[in-house]
Scaffold this active site. Structure first.
Site, PDB file in Angstrom:
ATOM      1  N   ASP A 170      59.933  61.033   4.526  1.00  0.00           N
ATOM      2  CA  ASP A 170      59.889  61.173   3.089  1.00  0.00           C
ATOM      3  C   ASP A 170      60.040  59.600   2.729  1.00  0.00           C
ATOM      4  O   ASP A 170      60.776  58.678   3.317  1.00  0.00           O
ATOM      5  CB  ASP A 170      61.274  61.713   2.606  1.00  0.00           C
ATOM      6  CG  ASP A 170      61.306  61.878   1.126  1.00  0.00           C
ATOM      7  OD1 ASP A 170      60.308  61.321   0.352  1.00  0.00           O
ATOM      8  OD2 ASP A 170      62.476  62.495   0.584  1.00  0.00           O
ATOM      9  N   HIS A 343      66.196  62.295  -2.864  1.00  0.00           N
ATOM     10  CA  HIS A 343      65.160  61.411  -2.058  1.00  0.00           C
ATOM     11  C   HIS A 343      66.100  60.437  -1.516  1.00  0.00           C
ATOM     12  O   HIS A 343      66.653  59.701  -2.279  1.00  0.00           O
ATOM     13  CB  HIS A 343      64.106  61.057  -2.656  1.00  0.00           C
ATOM     14  CG  HIS A 343      63.184  62.093  -2.925  1.00  0.00           C
ATOM     15  ND1 HIS A 343      62.264  62.754  -1.999  1.00  0.00           N
ATOM     16  CD2 HIS A 343      62.800  62.554  -4.283  1.00  0.00           C
ATOM     17  CE1 HIS A 343      61.714  63.635  -2.790  1.00  0.00           C
ATOM     18  NE2 HIS A 343      62.065  63.761  -4.097  1.00  0.00           N
TER      19      HIS A 343
HETATM   20 ZN   LIG Z   1      58.520  66.699  -2.507  1.00  0.00          ZN
HETATM   21 ZN   LIG Z   2      61.647  68.224  -3.016  1.00  0.00          ZN
END
Ligand SMILES: [Zn+2]
Ligand SMILES: [Zn+2]
Length: 529
Positions: A170, A343
């Site tokens: 990510d 995130h």
């Molecule tokens: Zn995502």
């Molecule tokens: Zn997500």
């Protein structure tokens, strides 16, 4: 993203995207699954990392391209099942549980629990004959979270010991320093809002934000406030999570939306969908005073507990203004800590890298600028530059124990869809943009079939160019110019209606550009009588 070994394919996530204001009449965007449909017999499964729209929203399209079993955690499949039912799509759904590997063709997939803004999120360590590919999914480390919600760093480190060929990680929050705080970081701000608000507290977050909803429901219960859910997606998703036992309301009384007008509901905490200012969402209706069940006003506080996704800022700003017009107080991430990201920030990303020690890093998720910065971050953390592979849609990377290389690109892209789920071609979107910024001119020209001369003065209809009085004047003048241009040509040209049409178009384009500085779309109608 497709993972492919010999004649075997796995699809990793099948998400959709919401359009920006530059795409009039487009309601959602899904990937172009042609690559998949051309290889439909080789697709062994679709793996879902978690239940966010940008990871499961295009599942029915992926299944249409290549029917295959779908793998995901309980909540992810719970959300996916509803979505598929709505579209009348059937599929075999296989539940993934952390620590319980599954065999899929030549692959062995190990689900690993990760912390994210929706519970039951997974990273996937995929054993392939060429080595281990570890996909982080969306994640943050969140070391302070309860054991069943934090990222299982021990499991990740074990893969580091065994050897990881490629880490797909990510990149969304690579521009944020430090570690991303845990969900609990929102508690003080919400406690403050609950304490000072006399009336109702309306909280708008993503309908998938189960941990947030759970935290706030517990705060509401402690403050003696009942809770309610507003908006179809919000109700659907919380019901799915409640059914699966993944969401507890902490003893809060739950009210039906229809009861929100009653006196005892005057201090309710209401979860409302529409934090992105979507025009038809429940919160937008509330902000316009048009919601059936809730009228917000003085004494009430509305909390936007989500970041505006890039492109939605103007809609959100308009929403906030409308709420203030009603006399509500509004709290948003710009004014109080009412949102934390799901995130990982820079330190989370480096920690994942250090625990998994991959041979190659492939930055995933986020715009190109974030992928590029993730590559730099990895270099700073000690990964040699030739071991970071930045790839975009359509890029093909080939990996083996002996190295990595880029193959020829394949065609990949997106498909624009409208509410009826039919495709909107790019050229249509371009036309709509043209119409919306420049307007339209429709000249109606009637000519004599024998002579090619005008039967009557041309009639010109315009929309979206100038105000009505001026438009009539301009249209008259344009008509005179057209008459001269048509009747003044040699007879053989006059008799060619295609030429006439082109001539009309050119004349009017030039005329309107000169007189209005616009480039309206000109659509001539030439009739022969
Ligand atoms: Zn995502
Ligand atoms: Zn997500």
């Amino acid at each position: 993203m497709v993972l492919e070994w010999e004649e075997h394919l796995l699809l990793l996530d099948a998400g959709m995207l919401f359009p920006t204001a530059e795409m009039p009449g487009v309601d959602f965007i899904v990937p172009d699954f042609e690559y998949l449909s051309e290889r439909r017999d080789r697709v062994r499964g679709i793996l879902l990392t978690h239940g966010h729209e940008d990871h499961i929203g295009a599942l029915s399209y992926a299944l249409a391209a290549a029917p295959s079993p779908v793998y995901g955690s309980r909540l992810t499949l719970g959300f996916a099942r509803r979505r598929l039912q709505e579209r009348g799509v059937r599929a075999e759904l296989v539940t993934l549980r952390p620590g319980e590997p599954v065999e899929i063709g030549p692959f062995r997939v190990h689900p690993i629990r990760v912390a994210h803004s929706v519970v039951d999120s997974l990273a996937l360590a995929i054993e392939t004959p060429a080595g281990v590919v570890l996909a982080s999914g969306d994640f943050k480390i969140d070391a302070q979270a309860r054991a069943e919600q934090r990222t299982d760093v021990a499991a990740l480190a074990e893969w580091g010991e065994r050897g990881v060929l490629a880490l797909l990680s990510d990149s969304t929050n690579v521009e944020q320093p430090g570690h991303t705080p845990g969900e609990d970081a929102v508690v003080p701000a919400f406690e403050e809002v609950l304490a000072r608000t006399r009336g109702r507290v309306l909280v708008s977050c993503f309908a998938t934000s189960v941990p947030r909803i759970q935290t706030l429901a517990a705060l509401a219960a402690a403050a003696g406030r009942p809770v309610a859910f507003l908006g179809r997606r919000m109700i659907d998703n919380t019901e799915t999570a409640l059914d699966l036992g993944l969401l507890q309301l902490g003893g809060a009384t739950r009210l039906e939306p229809a009861r929100l007008g009653d006196a005892f509901a005057s201090r309710a905490l209401v979860f409302v969908s529409g934090s992105q200012g979507e025009p038809l969402s429940a919160l937008s209706m509330v902000s316009l005073g048009e919601h059936r069940d809730v009228a917000a006003g003085p004494g009430d506080t509305v909390v936007l507990s989500a970041r505006a996704i890039p492109g939605n800022e103007r809609g959100v700003s308009r929403l906030i203004s409308n709420l203030y017009r009603l006399g509500c107080d509004v709290v948003h991430p710009g004014t109080a800590k009412v949102h934390v990201s799901g995130h990982g920030s820079r330190d989370d990303l480096v920690e994942l890298l250090q625990r998994t020690r991959p041979r190659y890093l492939i930055p995933m998720h986020g715009e190109y600028r974030m992928l590029a910065q993730h590559a730099r971050l990895a270099a700073q953390a000690g990964l040699p530059a030739d071991r970071v592979l930045v790839a975009e849609d359509g890029d093909v990377l080939s990996l083996s124990a002996s190295g990595a290389r880029r193959e020829a690109r394949i065609t990949a892209g997106r498909v624009l869809l409208d509410r009826g789920a039919s495709e909107v071609e790019d050229v249509v979107v371009r036309d709509r943009r043209h119409l919306s910024s420049e307007g339209i001119v429709v000249p109606i020209v009637v000519v004599d079939r024998q002579t090619g001369r005008l039967e009557s003065p041309p009639e010109i209809v315009t929309r979206g160019i100038v105000d009505t009085a001026e438009a009539a004047e301009l249209a008259e003048e344009a008509g005179r110019i057209l008459a001269g241009a048509i009747d003044g040509r040699p007879v053989e040209e006059r008799l060619d209606s295609e030429l006439t049409r082109e001539r009309v178009k050119d004349e009017l384009r030039r005329f309107y550009r000169r007189r209005t500085q616009r480039r309206p779309m000109v659509i001539p109608v030439v009739m022969e009588v």
